[in-house]
Design an enzyme around this catalytic site. Structure first.
Site, PDB file in Angstrom:
ATOM      1  N   HIS A  91       4.643  -7.970  -0.290  1.00  0.00           N
ATOM      2  CA  HIS A  91       5.358  -6.677  -0.479  1.00  0.00           C
ATOM      3  C   HIS A  91       6.494  -7.004  -1.893  1.00  0.00           C
ATOM      4  O   HIS A  91       6.817  -8.049  -1.897  1.00  0.00           O
ATOM      5  CB  HIS A  91       6.388  -6.342   0.676  1.00  0.00           C
ATOM      6  CG  HIS A  91       7.039  -5.230   0.791  1.00  0.00           C
ATOM      7  ND1 HIS A  91       8.470  -5.104   0.140  1.00  0.00           N
ATOM      8  CD2 HIS A  91       6.763  -4.016   1.392  1.00  0.00           C
ATOM      9  CE1 HIS A  91       8.692  -3.737   0.351  1.00  0.00           C
ATOM     10  NE2 HIS A  91       7.815  -3.159   1.005  1.00  0.00           N
ATOM     11  N   GLU A 169       2.125   0.605  -3.729  1.00  0.00           N
ATOM     12  CA  GLU A 169       3.535   0.866  -3.537  1.00  0.00           C
ATOM     13  C   GLU A 169       4.289   0.795  -4.562  1.00  0.00           C
ATOM     14  O   GLU A 169       5.024  -0.043  -5.109  1.00  0.00           O
ATOM     15  CB  GLU A 169       4.157  -0.068  -2.370  1.00  0.00           C
ATOM     16  CG  GLU A 169       3.867   0.347  -1.178  1.00  0.00           C
ATOM     17  CD  GLU A 169       5.158  -0.111  -0.227  1.00  0.00           C
ATOM     18  OE1 GLU A 169       5.407   0.580   0.885  1.00  0.00           O
ATOM     19  OE2 GLU A 169       5.789  -1.057  -0.442  1.00  0.00           O
TER      20      GLU A 169
END
Ligand code: PGA
Length: 257
Positions: A91, A169
């Site tokens: 992430h 993302e």
């Protein structure tokens, strides 16, 4: 559709966490056609696991070694034995705030697969690229996202590659990024097409087409339908909205277009 709820380091208290998982699972109960994953902080995996009726369990991070002198780390096998099915790897918050490199991420992806976890690998550029005159995006995404995808897969054989789920993302669109901008379904579509192109360097084009790709970044119950219809993705990685049970359930419902 696969919807992964990334709770990050939330909610702050146990009673709120119990309320969240119970409300989410209650709300999801009647919905057919969506697969959901709840990824709480480590200490709550077991509390959440015991309350799951629909969703699978996810973790937000893992280490790559099996055991040893690694204070504060958690191995993929420990997660697997705790009932975890999916693990978010790489992430942008891990990359930016905890110094995770592409090499570390590659090792985490490999170790996760070896322990039977499905890695959800987040990739994305920090700043928004610009559109070319023909409406396509410039090659800004290609250089950054392409490298992240290639590195994440660098230790895997083709059978292992097929088990990876990528989540595009763009950091500039994550709701907690200061001055976050709204991404368009076209952003997700260009990235998904590009990621699939890279995947064909590793697996057959049929496999590359079949591997799920998620989009994440300020997805909510209102914009999710457009991303689902026009974004060329197979699901979503959701942060902020995943902490609001009612809206999260609506998001899952509205993703089924
Ligand atoms: P967001 O977060 O949905 O709040 O933008 C997504 C993420 O960081 O995974």
């Amino acid at each position: 559709m696969l919807i992964v709820a990334n709770w990050k380091m939330n909610p702050p208290a146990k009673k709120d966490m119990i309320k969240l998982v119970e409300s989410v699972e209650g709300g999801l109960w009647g919905i057919k056609g969506a697969a959901t994953v709840l990824a709480p902080p480590f200490p709550w995996l077991n509390f959440v696991k015991r309350r799951l009726r629909k969703s699978k369990l996810g973790a937000q991070n893992t280490f790559w070694e099996k055991s040893g002198a690694y204070t504060g780390e958690v191995s993929p096998q420990m997660l697997k034995d705790s009932g975890v099915n999916y693990v978010i790897v790489g992430h942008s918050e891990r990359r930016q705030k905890f110094g995770e490199t592409d090499d570390m991420i590659a090792k985490k992806v490999k170790a996760s697969i070896k322990s039977g976890l499905i890695p959800v690998v987040a990739v994305g550029e920090e700043h928004r690229g610009s559109f070319n005159s023909d409406g396509s995006l410039d090659n800004h995404i290609d250089s950054i996202v392409g490298e992240e995808v290639k590195k994440a897969l660098s230790l895997l054989n083709p059978v292992e590659v097929r088990k990876v789920i990528f989540a595009y993302e763009p950091i500039w669109a994550i709701s907690t990024t200061p001055g976050a901008k709204v991404a368009l379904p076209q952003d997700a579509l260009s990235a998904a097409i590009y990621i699939r192109k890279i995947l064909t360097d590793f697996v057959s084009s049929k496999s590359a087409r079949e591997m799920p790709i998620l989009y994440g970044g300020s997805v909510d119950s209102k914009n999710v339908a457009a991303f689902a219809k026009e974004g060329g993705v197979d699901g979503f990685l959701v942060g902020g909205v995943s902490l609001r049970a009612k809206e999260f359930v609506e998001l899952v419902e509205n993703s089924l277009v």
